[in-house]
Enzyme design. Structure first.
Site, PDB file in Angstrom:
ATOM      1  N   ARG A 262      35.590 -29.650 -88.048  1.00  0.00           N
ATOM      2  CA  ARG A 262      36.619 -29.175 -88.971  1.00  0.00           C
ATOM      3  C   ARG A 262      36.106 -27.964 -89.745  1.00  0.00           C
ATOM      4  O   ARG A 262      34.956 -27.951 -90.194  1.00  0.00           O
ATOM      5  CB  ARG A 262      37.042 -30.289 -89.942  1.00  0.00           C
ATOM      6  CG  ARG A 262      37.660 -31.469 -89.226  1.00  0.00           C
ATOM      7  CD  ARG A 262      38.153 -32.534 -90.170  1.00  0.00           C
ATOM      8  NE  ARG A 262      38.620 -33.691 -89.421  1.00  0.00           N
ATOM      9  CZ  ARG A 262      39.057 -34.825 -89.963  1.00  0.00           C
ATOM     10  NH1 ARG A 262      39.086 -34.945 -91.280  1.00  0.00           N
ATOM     11  NH2 ARG A 262      39.456 -35.832 -89.203  1.00  0.00           N
ATOM     12  N   ARG A 277      31.192 -33.614 -96.843  1.00  0.00           N
ATOM     13  CA  ARG A 277      32.237 -32.770 -96.255  1.00  0.00           C
ATOM     14  C   ARG A 277      31.554 -31.780 -95.304  1.00  0.00           C
ATOM     15  O   ARG A 277      31.028 -30.756 -95.726  1.00  0.00           O
ATOM     16  CB  ARG A 277      33.004 -32.037 -97.359  1.00  0.00           C
ATOM     17  CG  ARG A 277      34.326 -31.453 -96.910  1.00  0.00           C
ATOM     18  CD  ARG A 277      35.043 -30.811 -98.081  1.00  0.00           C
ATOM     19  NE  ARG A 277      35.386 -31.781 -99.107  1.00  0.00           N
ATOM     20  CZ  ARG A 277      36.506 -32.513 -99.110  1.00  0.00           C
ATOM     21  NH1 ARG A 277      37.377 -32.378 -98.123  1.00  0.00           N
ATOM     22  NH2 ARG A 277      36.749 -33.361-100.092  1.00  0.00           N
ATOM     23  N   GLU A 349      36.869 -41.617-100.024  1.00  0.00           N
ATOM     24  CA  GLU A 349      37.580 -42.001 -98.800  1.00  0.00           C
ATOM     25  C   GLU A 349      36.634 -42.062 -97.604  1.00  0.00           C
ATOM     26  O   GLU A 349      35.830 -41.155 -97.388  1.00  0.00           O
ATOM     27  CB  GLU A 349      38.700 -40.988 -98.523  1.00  0.00           C
ATOM     28  CG  GLU A 349      39.538 -41.328 -97.306  1.00  0.00           C
ATOM     29  CD  GLU A 349      39.459 -40.252 -96.232  1.00  0.00           C
ATOM     30  OE1 GLU A 349      39.334 -40.643 -95.058  1.00  0.00           O
ATOM     31  OE2 GLU A 349      39.497 -39.059 -96.548  1.00  0.00           O
ATOM     32  N   SER A 352      41.180 -43.384 -93.014  1.00  0.00           N
ATOM     33  CA  SER A 352      42.636 -43.273 -93.189  1.00  0.00           C
ATOM     34  C   SER A 352      43.290 -43.909 -91.978  1.00  0.00           C
ATOM     35  O   SER A 352      42.936 -43.568 -90.838  1.00  0.00           O
ATOM     36  CB  SER A 352      43.077 -41.809 -93.300  1.00  0.00           C
ATOM     37  OG  SER A 352      42.793 -41.277 -94.567  1.00  0.00           O
ATOM     38  N   ARG A 392      29.954 -40.860 -93.541  1.00  0.00           N
ATOM     39  CA  ARG A 392      30.225 -41.407 -94.877  1.00  0.00           C
ATOM     40  C   ARG A 392      29.751 -42.850 -94.991  1.00  0.00           C
ATOM     41  O   ARG A 392      29.360 -43.299 -96.073  1.00  0.00           O
ATOM     42  CB  ARG A 392      31.704 -41.263 -95.210  1.00  0.00           C
ATOM     43  CG  ARG A 392      32.108 -39.807 -95.360  1.00  0.00           C
ATOM     44  CD  ARG A 392      33.433 -39.619 -96.044  1.00  0.00           C
ATOM     45  NE  ARG A 392      33.668 -38.193 -96.286  1.00  0.00           N
ATOM     46  CZ  ARG A 392      34.611 -37.702 -97.089  1.00  0.00           C
ATOM     47  NH1 ARG A 392      35.417 -38.528 -97.736  1.00  0.00           N
ATOM     48  NH2 ARG A 392      34.753 -36.403 -97.254  1.00  0.00           N
TER      49      ARG A 392
END
Length: 427
Positions: A262, A277, A349, A352, A392
């Site tokens: 990403r 990130r 987070e 999801s 994470r």
């Protein structure tokens, strides 16, 4: 993609749904484009009908020896042919304009999704586990990793730039162990089929899952025009693109452990330290393909599969339902799972899980044939979720299982994957 027939019949519902998501109304523009296309098609069909009639007239005129009439109609045919060719080009243009606009519209939220503008209005639905109690000030993962000599951001920056990490030794093995553990849980206990999919895909695949055309800036593209997947959701969901499945084959459940890539566009200044990130990270992805009648129950089941990974790791987490303003483009409803990070003193987070209805299926033309019914094939429903983000999870394990001396205790469920290792210390 939304159903054009539904929009024609429910323009007000569309605008209300977009307003809930914080977007402007779109029904009037859809109606304008749709009416222009339909009016043009009517004219084009009239021309095509006249062409067929003229062809018959030419044959009759020639058979009766009426050469002047035949020549006049042939001249008309020449003009009709040119008009029809131009009309077909215009039809394609109008089709592309309408389809292009529809492709920019997000999915319609389910009725029970809370209204809200951003993540501050997400709604917590449950918590699990206990926060660890420390007799010392807990450190963040990057402090622990660098002190152990097994997390190197400088080396990564020298070869790749910012938002990359080099893991070494036991931390590298711990990351691998987490991914393998997740796959074993999802395949062995929740019935997901393991897949090793492509990491490079074409435009159509990303259009199918909703990343293109709107979110191209979030992606990395290769020099030959392919894209690096931002999530294995893209590859796994596209396994059913342009297919008509038998209902008896559903549900299909896929999982894959892959790198994800990403660009993190728009994230300047956010989480610049550590590996929260990253441009490249591993994720255990979950994808389900279901009938419309079972997709909501499947959403709960998928979320439960992701939660079970964190429970077995002994981590404290909460599950929230995203508000309308924080939902992803393709989602009807999303649960985020947020894990507790003691070093940050915050929930972050880690997963999801989204139900998308037939939104992605329409973009991929993925359908199923209902059992025992002589009806047209119906669009499948698709779901996707992180089960979970491996990087994470590594951060969470490091921060929750740290010792006062900066070592990392290995959770019991991971020790078989670590050769029985109990403590990660400086090598």
């Amino acid at each position: 993609m939304l159903d054009l027939k539904w929009i024609r019949e429910n323009p007000q519902l569309l605008d209300e749904a977009l307003e809930r998501r914080g977007a402007g109304s779109a029904s009037s523009e859809v109606r304008r484009l749709d009416e222009a296309r339909r009016e043009h098609l009517k004219v084009l069909q009239d021309w095509q009908g006249r062409r067929n009639e003229a062809s018959k007239e030419i044959g009759k005129a020639k058979a009766s020896g009426d050469a002047p009439r035949a020549e006049a109609v042939m001249a008309e045919m020449t003009d009709l042919k040119a008009r029809i060719q131009d009309g077909e080009k215009e039809e394609r243009r109008l089709d592309e304009e309408l389809s292009g606009f529809l492709a920019t519209l997000p999915n319609v939220p389910l009725a029970d999704v809370p209204r809200g503008a951003d993540e501050s209005e997400n709604v917590e639905v449950r918590r699990s586990g206990q926060r660890p109690a420390f007799t010392f000030e807990p450190k963040e993962h990057f402090e622990l990793g660098e002190a152990l000599g097994q997390m190197d951001f400088d080396a990564a920056a020298r070869m790749s730039g910012s938002r990359f990490t080099v893991l070494r030794g036991k931390l590298a093995r711990l990351e691998r162990a987490l991914g393998q553990f997740m796959l074993d849980v999802h395949t062995g206990e929740f019935g997901y089929e393991e897949v090793s999919p492509p990491l490079l895909v074409r435009d159509d695949a990303l259009f199918g899952t909703g990343q293109l055309p709107k979110f191209a800036e979030d992606l990395f593209r290769t020099s030959d025009g392919r894209w690096m997947i931002p999530t294995a959701e893209v590859s796994l969901t596209n396994l059913v693109r342009e297919q008509i499945l038998d209902e008896a084959a559903l549900p299909l459940r896929f999982t894959a452990l892959t790198p994800s890539f990403r660009s993190e566009a728009g994230s300047a200044g956010r989480d610049t330290r550590g590996m929260l990130r990253q441009h490249q990270f591993y994720k255990a992805e979950l994808v389900s393909v279901n009938t419309p009648e079972t997709s909501l129950a499947e959403h709960e089941r998928m979320t439960r599969a992701a939660e079970s990974v964190l429970e077995r790791l002994g981590l404290h987490f909460r599950t929230v339902v995203l508000c309308t303003g924080d939902m992803g483009f393709s989602s009807q409803k999303t649960y985020d799972i947020e894990v507790w990070l003691p070093g940050q003193n915050a929930f972050r987070e880690i997963s999801s899980c989204s139900v998308c209805g037939d939104f992605q299926a329409r973009r991929m033309n993925a359908r199923f044939r209902p059992a025992g019914e002589k009806v047209a094939p119906r669009f499948v429903h698709t779901l996707n979720g992180s089960g979970t983000a491996v990087g994470r999870a590594l951060i969470a394990v490091m921060e929750n299982y740290q010792t006062e001396t900066g070592e990392i205790r290995v959770p019991d469920v991971l020790r078989p994957y670590m050769g029985g290792l109990e403590i990660i210390g400086r090598e």
